[in-house]
Structures are given as C-alpha cells and as structure tokens.
Design a protein around this motif. Structure first.
Motif, PDB file in Angstrom:
ATOM      1  N   ASN A   1       0.826  -1.212   0.000  1.00  7.92           N
ATOM      2  CA  ASN A   1       0.000   0.000   0.000  1.00  7.92           C
ATOM      3  C   ASN A   1       0.855   1.255   0.000  1.00  7.92           C
ATOM      4  OD1 ASN A   1      -2.451  -1.345  -0.065  1.00  7.92           O
ATOM      5  ND2 ASN A   1      -2.754  -1.294   2.155  1.00  7.92           N
ATOM      6  N   ALA A   2       1.927   1.243   0.800  1.00  4.16           N
ATOM      7  CA  ALA A   2       2.813   2.407   0.862  1.00  4.16           C
ATOM      8  C   ALA A   2       3.475   2.634  -0.501  1.00  4.16           C
ATOM      9  CB  ALA A   2       3.858   2.206   1.952  1.00  4.16           C
ATOM     10  N   TYR A   3       3.875   1.548  -1.142  1.00  4.32           N
ATOM     11  CA  TYR A   3       4.508   1.661  -2.465  1.00  4.32           C
ATOM     12  C   TYR A   3       3.509   2.216  -3.482  1.00  4.32           C
ATOM     13  CZ  TYR A   3       6.683   0.275  -6.879  1.00  4.32           C
ATOM     14  OH  TYR A   3       7.212   0.266  -8.139  1.00  4.32           O
ATOM     15  N   THR A   4       2.282   1.710  -3.440  1.00  3.00           N
ATOM     16  CA  THR A   4       1.255   2.210  -4.357  1.00  3.00           C
ATOM     17  C   THR A   4       0.973   3.688  -4.099  1.00  3.00           C
ATOM     18  OG1 THR A   4       0.254   0.030  -4.594  1.00  3.00           O
ATOM     19  CG2 THR A   4      -1.155   1.927  -5.062  1.00  3.00           C
ATOM     20  N   ASP A   5       0.932   4.069  -2.826  1.00  5.43           N
ATOM     21  CA  ASP A   5       0.720   5.484  -2.503  1.00  5.43           C
ATOM     22  C   ASP A   5       1.828   6.337  -3.109  1.00  5.43           C
ATOM     23  OD1 ASP A   5      -1.566   4.934  -1.097  1.00  5.43           O
ATOM     24  OD2 ASP A   5      -0.607   4.985   0.877  1.00  5.43           O
ATOM     25  N   GLY A   6       3.052   5.849  -2.989  1.00  3.56           N
ATOM     26  CA  GLY A   6       4.174   6.609  -3.516  1.00  3.56           C
ATOM     27  C   GLY A   6       4.161   6.703  -5.032  1.00  3.56           C
ATOM     28  N   GLU A   7       3.839   5.586  -5.690  1.00  2.05           N
ATOM     29  CA  GLU A   7       3.844   5.548  -7.148  1.00  2.05           C
ATOM     30  C   GLU A   7       2.679   6.327  -7.768  1.00  2.05           C
ATOM     31  OE1 GLU A   7       6.305   3.828  -9.290  1.00  2.05           O
ATOM     32  OE2 GLU A   7       7.171   4.396  -7.353  1.00  2.05           O
ATOM     33  N   THR A   8       1.655   6.580  -6.984  1.00  6.17           N
ATOM     34  CA  THR A   8       0.501   7.315  -7.514  1.00  6.17           C
ATOM     35  C   THR A   8       0.361   8.703  -6.879  1.00  6.17           C
ATOM     36  OG1 THR A   8      -0.973   6.292  -5.874  1.00  6.17           O
ATOM     37  CG2 THR A   8      -0.761   5.186  -8.013  1.00  6.17           C
ATOM     38  N   ALA A   9       1.378   9.117  -6.144  1.00  5.20           N
ATOM     39  CA  ALA A   9       1.301  10.420  -5.462  1.00  5.20           C
ATOM     40  C   ALA A   9       1.100  11.558  -6.456  1.00  5.20           C
ATOM     41  CB  ALA A   9       2.561  10.639  -4.630  1.00  5.20           C
ATOM     42  N   HIS A  10       1.678  11.409  -7.660  1.00 10.44           N
ATOM     43  CA  HIS A  10       1.549  12.479  -8.655  1.00 10.44           C
ATOM     44  C   HIS A  10       0.119  12.618  -9.165  1.00 10.44           C
ATOM     45  CE1 HIS A  10       1.909   8.816 -11.029  1.00 10.44           C
ATOM     46  NE2 HIS A  10       1.501   9.480 -12.110  1.00 10.44           N
ATOM     47  N   LEU A  11      -0.738  11.646  -8.832  1.00 11.26           N
ATOM     48  CA  LEU A  11      -2.127  11.690  -9.278  1.00 11.26           C
ATOM     49  C   LEU A  11      -3.062  12.270  -8.225  1.00 11.26           C
ATOM     50  CD1 LEU A  11      -2.341   8.146 -10.949  1.00 11.26           C
ATOM     51  CD2 LEU A  11      -1.916  10.353 -12.064  1.00 11.26           C
ATOM     52  N   GLU A  12      -2.505  12.740  -7.130  1.00 11.46           N
ATOM     53  CA  GLU A  12      -3.343  13.216  -6.035  1.00 11.46           C
ATOM     54  C   GLU A  12      -4.284  14.329  -6.475  1.00 11.46           C
ATOM     55  OE1 GLU A  12      -2.951  14.952  -1.461  1.00 11.46           O
ATOM     56  OE2 GLU A  12      -1.170  14.277  -2.538  1.00 11.46           O
ATOM     57  N   GLU A  13      -3.767  15.287  -7.227  1.00 13.43           N
ATOM     58  CA  GLU A  13      -4.616  16.395  -7.670  1.00 13.43           C
ATOM     59  C   GLU A  13      -5.709  15.902  -8.616  1.00 13.43           C
ATOM     60  OE1 GLU A  13      -4.237  20.661 -10.072  1.00 13.43           O
ATOM     61  OE2 GLU A  13      -2.440  19.742  -9.189  1.00 13.43           O
ATOM     62  N   LEU A  14      -5.349  14.976  -9.529  1.00 12.47           N
ATOM     63  CA  LEU A  14      -6.334  14.433 -10.458  1.00 12.47           C
ATOM     64  C   LEU A  14      -7.384  13.628  -9.696  1.00 12.47           C
ATOM     65  CD1 LEU A  14      -7.425  13.841 -13.263  1.00 12.47           C
ATOM     66  CD2 LEU A  14      -5.734  11.991 -13.474  1.00 12.47           C
ATOM     67  N   ARG A  15      -6.956  12.862  -8.703  1.00 14.18           N
ATOM     68  CA  ARG A  15      -7.918  12.099  -7.902  1.00 14.18           C
ATOM     69  C   ARG A  15      -8.918  13.022  -7.221  1.00 14.18           C
ATOM     70  NH1 ARG A  15      -3.354   8.757  -6.232  1.00 14.18           N
ATOM     71  NH2 ARG A  15      -3.188   9.931  -4.292  1.00 14.18           N
ATOM     72  N   GLU A  16      -8.425  14.097  -6.658  1.00 13.46           N
ATOM     73  CA  GLU A  16      -9.316  15.036  -5.985  1.00 13.46           C
ATOM     74  C   GLU A  16     -10.261  15.690  -6.985  1.00 13.46           C
ATOM     75  OE1 GLU A  16     -11.248  17.218  -3.079  1.00 13.46           O
ATOM     76  OE2 GLU A  16      -9.945  15.460  -2.921  1.00 13.46           O
ATOM     77  N   THR A  17      -9.749  16.011  -8.177  1.00 10.15           N
ATOM     78  CA  THR A  17     -10.609  16.580  -9.214  1.00 10.15           C
ATOM     79  C   THR A  17     -11.717  15.614  -9.596  1.00 10.15           C
ATOM     80  OG1 THR A  17      -8.812  17.943 -10.124  1.00 10.15           O
ATOM     81  CG2 THR A  17     -10.660  17.451 -11.589  1.00 10.15           C
TER      82      THR A  17
END
Length: 697
Positions: free
Chosen positions: A44-60
């Motif tokens: 889970n921590a690895y997935t969080d790190g690998e998808t961190a750049h998508l945080e803004e898109l996820r919130e959108t």
C-alpha cells in the motif's frame, strides 16, 4: 522512486495428478501473520508513492463525481401495508437512512418527496450513519418490517466478511429487543411477525441451515427448519408474495430443488418437496391463484436449454404440467413474479432484458416497449399482492436510473423519478450503440460502446478506450448509467463492454460456451473485442485500458498473459487470479460450490490440466513486456481471498513486470470500501490511474 516490495520466495510444492508446481508465495496466505500484514502495508505504501503524482487528479475526479450527485435525496416511496417506505441520503453522510410515512387508505400514488423538505409524519427506522459509528466498515444486509408494521429487523456487517448480526426493534416503543442472532446469512420475519427465519453458514461460508427464531426466546432454542448436506448446494428461503408459502430452495450452479411449507399450517412442519433434484435441471417457482386454484408457476430447463414456464397444481406439483411460455432457443427466460391478477415474466432476447405481462386468463404475454435500442428494465419494489400499479426500474448507458409505475388499467408508464445528475447533464450529448467482433472460431461477440458526441463517433478518429469485461456465472453486463463514468466520457474516452462468452447476454448456450472446458473462449473473446476496436479505427493498443473484477479479474489476468501488448493498462479488482490453487482446496470458502462453474481439478486430471493452462498466476511469463497493472483487493474478502492478487503481483514482479501495483483495503470485503464518499474516492483512485495510463488528465 522507491523500490517495489519484493516478497520472499519460500519453498512450497503443490502436487496433483502427477504434476508438481513450485509455489514460492503461498506463505502470503497466512492472514494473521504480522509478516504478511507488513507486506500488504508495504504494498500500500509503495502504491501510494507511485501514484502520489495523481493526487490532484484524484481530488478533481472525486469532486466531479460528488458534484454530479444530488447528495440530499430521497427514493420513490414503496407501499407496504398502510405505510410508504423509502430511503434518503443527506449531504455529508456516508450511509442511507431508512424511513416510512403513513399512507392514506386507498391511495396508491406515491407521495412526491422533495430533497431538504421535511416529510410529514416521517418515522426514521434506521440511520446507517448512526449504525456505522465507531466502525471502519459498515454494510447493511437484511432489512425487513413485520406485516403488521410493528417490528423491524436489520442485519449489519462490520467486517466485510458477509456474516451478519440480526437485530430487532419495536417500532411502537422504539425499544431494541434482546433478540440478537450473530453470524447469519441474513433473515426475514414470519408473516405473523412473531418469528425470524434466517440462515447460517458452514465453515466454507456456504449457507447450509435454515432456522426459526421465536422472538423473546434464546437463540440456543431456535428450531432447525432445514439443512442441506451436499457441499455443492447453497440454501436460501423466502415467502411468496401471496404470503401463503415459505419456499426453501437449494441449488448449485447447475441443479436446484425447492420445498414448500404452507403457512396456513405449522411453520415447523416437514417441508414438502416440489420436484426432486435431477442433475443439470434448474427450476424456481412462484405461487399464483388462477380461477380460484392454488397454482405454482415453475420456470425450468428440463429439456429446455433457455428455460420454459409451466403451471402445476400447488397440491400436486409433480403432476400434470401446463406450458405457459414455451421454450424458444435464444430467448432466455429469466424469472417470473406473480401477483393476484397477473404475472410479470422477465426474459432476454437479442442480448437485452425484456418484460412481459402474463394474463392468467389466456397465457397471453404482452411485452412492454421502450424507446432506446440499448436499455435495462426490470420489476422493482413490488411487495404487495394486489396493487393498481407495477413498479419498474429502467436505465441505459446514457439514461440515468429511472423509476416508472405502470398503470395496470391503461398500460401508461408514469415517470415517478429519474436520478438527478447535476451540472447540466443531457443524455442527448452522449451516444450508445452495439458493435460486433468476430472471435477466432467465427462466433460474433457483441460490444457495447458509449461516448460523448462532441468528440465524434467511435471510428471517426483514434480515441482512448476503456474496455470492461466479466464473462462468468451467466452474469450479463447490461446497459446501466454511471455518474463516475461521465468523467471519462467528458475527457474523450470511449467506454466499451465486451459481452464475452461465459456471461448470459445471448442465452444459455452463451454461458455454456464460456465455462468448464470452454473457459478459454471468455479470454479469447475479450482479446477479439480489443482487436476489433483497433481494426475498426476506434483506438490502438497504446490507448486502451482493460478492467474486470472478481471472475472478471481472472479474465484480466488471463488476458495479460494472452495479449500483453494489446493494452496500455489493466485494472483487476478483487481478481480471481490464483484460481487453480483455490479450486483445489475444498476447505476454502465456496470452493466445492465452484466446481460446477470451473470443473473439479482435485479429482479430474483433465480439468486440472485445462485450468493450469489458463490460470493467471501459473502462467505469468518471464521477460514479457506486461502492460501497467493495478490490482485492487480487500483483506476481509471471503469470496476472492486477498492472497490471490498478492501472490500474482509478487510473481509478476519476479518475472520482470516493472509497473505493477497492489492496493489492499485493510477493512473491507468483496465489494470494497463502505460508505458512498469512500466508494467515490476509491473509484476516483482507479479512474485517475486509468486516465494517467491513457495519457489524459
């Protein structure tokens, strides 16, 4: 960039039918092991790190979904007895609220409820938000009110393991009764409201025993009404709409058997067999009163592949049969609902669900007609034996969920409610159509396509595509609306459904051709659909993502091995990717039941060899350029254990797949997280990953 978690290899040998398989990641099955939990948390921590750049898109995306939903809303009330029952939601609340209001005598027109406007005389029966307090997970199983409207039962699950605790409330005093039944499969009231009928499960999570609990007595004194010994058969029960019979049904995926208890007599009496089980014969029944006689309308497939509907005497059901709706190849009869003066027959023709009104007088069936070429329609919320209206649900890929009442005298469809979609949604801005791919054996496979018209029709130019598939258990992926899907369509994505064999879209043969030793057709059909979309100029492999869940997750894993270069990414939700290991172990939940669907590899060497040839985990290939893969799972899933995707991801990484992610919900079950906002966030996470894979934002 952090390094991906690498699971340790530990020697474990699986031997069957002279075959030896080295399974170095089987140790991940130890759910209670701190080391396993640590590994999942590292994933889970690895997935969080690998998808961190998508945080803004996820919130959108989350805000887009949330912004299209009318958060404070009410369902269309359903009349039961002297009350209108409905549910409502409130802005900011995760769960629904079950309510009722008194009905005027003789008034069958449901009250028009307005969001945020207090309902006169409203009685809140159950607030899911209150029930969920202090719990990371909450799911409401059974919910029932007694016929006299004085009591309510509900059955929450706080783990996600689908074991429910039945609770009871006095609706007159508001008191929660001492009666509490843990670890059930759910239950319902007896017609007199003094008892609860419920099921319990065996160690393999199979509902196998039916019980009667008398209110005010100890659970230890409950009466066993029925027990099913055969490990292949599930048990279920219900009361006919006429309230005359308790129906006890047992069945595997290919064989069924039903029993009746006449509720005008002793409910604990020996259940009366309707038709004895015969291997490969499925049937179900409804009670009707025709010309003053108690009849059973029985839907069956004995010498009728796509099913036949017959009428028999309720007193002598094994006697003479009168054919009501004859078998017709390719027209799969799905079910029948009996009312006092008529019945409703559901069937599938040309790949779509149909609704027919059955006249008891002459067995004439009148099909209801709808305007769209692709749609889904079904009876919904009709508890009463006699009503001047028939409640129907309706939707399509572009039409939001809709509730109609059919006036039984005039046959007029009265629109009661259409799901509001905020933000100026117009169905006219979107298109849907059916296309056809050709499989390698010449079979034509339907594909449903949905798109936003402003980007042009599919095939006008290369577009990103999201291709979804399932293809098991005769389950059909019928047209349905999705608010979350609009976020894809509005970015130019074409959403497509591959209606592959193993599903039920084109009749029972369609299912039979995608199960057991024909299972590979499911996978090759999906690949054929992807190839058709490329050949017809809709998309190209670099702009196509595939998605499937559960048995559809097996499809995703198989497709990843069969055609790794056909997709840019694959999303596999709760994927059944270690199928052979699971189906070989009869001690695991539901395994024996599944042998009718997949075959029995434990006792049949040919089935073992066939399954081993396609199951994803065994067939991961070294040094193959796999697409991006995201696997979603839940720690408490009892249907597809978390260990399957955990092992699969470990093996993919070992084989050199360099963009593989695993996300494990640590407090959820097969259906994922609970609560609507949590579910929207989870979908936003998945959509962000898919859009990123497609090069969109």
């Amino acid at each position: 960039m952090t390094n991906a978690p690498i699971a340790a290899r530990r020697s474990h040998i699986r031997e069957h039918h002279g075959d030896t398989f080295e399974d170095p990641y089987e140790w991940l099955r130890e759910k209670d092991s701190p080391e396993v939990i640590a590994h999942l948390e590292a994933e889970n921590a690895y997935t969080d790190g690998e998808t961190a750049h998508l945080e803004e898109l996820r919130e959108t995306l989350f805000q887009e979904i949330k912004g299209r939903v009318q958060e404070t809303d009410l369902s269309v009330p359903t009349r039961k007895g002297d009350w209108w029952y409905y549910s409502r939601s409130e802005e900011g609340s995760q769960y629904g609220i079950q309510c009722r209001a008194a009905a005027e005598p003789g008034d069958w027109t449901p009250p028009m409820l307005e969001p945020s406007v207090p309902v006169p005389g409203e009685q809140i029966l159950l607030d899911g938000n209150v029930e969920a307090e202090g719990h990371e997970f909450f799911s409401l199983g059974s919910f029932d009110t007694s016929d006299d409207a004085t009591r309510m039962l509900w059955a929450p699950d706080y783990e996600g393991d689908e074991l429910y605790t039945i609770k009871v409330r006095d609706l007159v005093t508001g008191e929660t009764l001492a009666d509490e039944i843990p670890k059930t499969g759910g239950g319902f009231f007896t017609p007199d409201g003094t008892g609860i009928i419920y099921t319990t499960r065996d160690d393999a999570w199979r509902p196998d025993t039916l019980w009667l609990h008398r209110l005010g007595t100890a659970v230890e004194d409950d009466v066993k009404l029925f027990h099913e010994d055969d490990e292949r058969f599930w048990l279920g029960a219900g009361i006919t709409r006429s309230r005359r019979y308790l129906v006890i049904g047992v069945g595997s995926s290919i064989t069924s058997e039903e029993y009746l208890v006449d509720l005008e007599g002793d409910i604990t009496a020996e259940p009366r067999l309707v038709w004895p089980r015969a291997e490969g014969v499925e049937y179900s029944l409804e009670h009707a009163i025709i010309d003053g006689e108690d009849r059973l309308l029985i839907l069956h497939n004995e010498r009728a592949l796509d099913f036949e509907l017959v009428s028999v005497s309720a007193d002598a059901p094994q006697g003479a049969r009168r054919v009501v709706m004859a078998h017709e190849a390719g027209r799969r009869i799905l079910g029948v609902d009996c009312f006092r003066d008529f019945a409703v027959v559901g069937y599938r023709s040309e790949g779509l669900e149909r609704i027919g009104m059955l006249d008891y007088a002459d067995d004439r069936i009148e099909e209801l007609v709808f305007d769209e070429a692709l749609f889904s329609a079904w009876p919904s919320g009709n508890p009463e034996w006699h009503s001047p209206f028939l409640r129907l649900g309706y939707t399509s890929f572009v039409t939001p969920s809709t509730v109609y009442d059919l006036d039984l005298k005039t046959r007029e469809l009265i629109l009661r409610k259409r799901q509001p979609v905020l933000g100026g949604y117009s169905a006219d801005e979107y298109g849907q159509e059916r296309a056809w791919a050709t499989a390698k054996d010449g079979t034509r496979v339907p594909i449903s396509l949905v798109w936003k018209k402003s980007f042009g029709a599919p095939g006008d130019e290369i577009r990103p595509v999201h291709l979804y598939g399932y293809g098991s258990y005769e389950h059909s992926i019928d047209p349905g609306f999705s608010v979350a899907r609009l976020s894809e369509l509005d970015r130019g994505v074409v959403f497509a459904v591959a209606h592959v064999r193993g599903g039920g879209e084109l009749g029972r043969n369609w299912y039979e051709d995608g199960k057991l030793l024909n299972k590979r057709n499911t996978f090759t059909d999906f690949v054929a659909c992807a190839e058709h979309l490329v050949r017809s100029g809709v998309t190209m492999p670099q702009q196509m993502v595939a998605e499937g869940g559960s048995a559809g997750g097996l499809l995703m894993g198989a497709v990843a091995n069969l055609a790794p270069t056909s997709f840019a990414g694959i999303l596999a939700s709760v994927p059944f990717v270690d199928a052979l290991t699971s189906i070989l172990d009869p001690s695991l939940p539901l395994t024996v039941i599944e042998w009718d669907e997949w075959g029995d590899p434990l006792h049949n060497a040919d089935v073992y060899a066939y399954m081993k040839s396609y199951t994803p985990y065994e067939n991961v290939q070294d040094d193959v350029a796999y697409p991006r893969i995201l696997a979603m799972t839940s720690l408490n899933d009892t249907r597809v254990l978390y260990v399957e995707p955990a092992k699969w991801v470990a093996r993919l990484r070992e084989a050199g797949a360099d963009d593989v992610l695993l996300k494990c919900e640590m407090a959820a079950g097969h259906g994922g997280v609970s609560g609507r906002y949590n579910a929207w966030k989870e979908r936003a996470f998945e959509l962000a990953w898919m859009l990123d894979t497609l090069g969109l934002e």
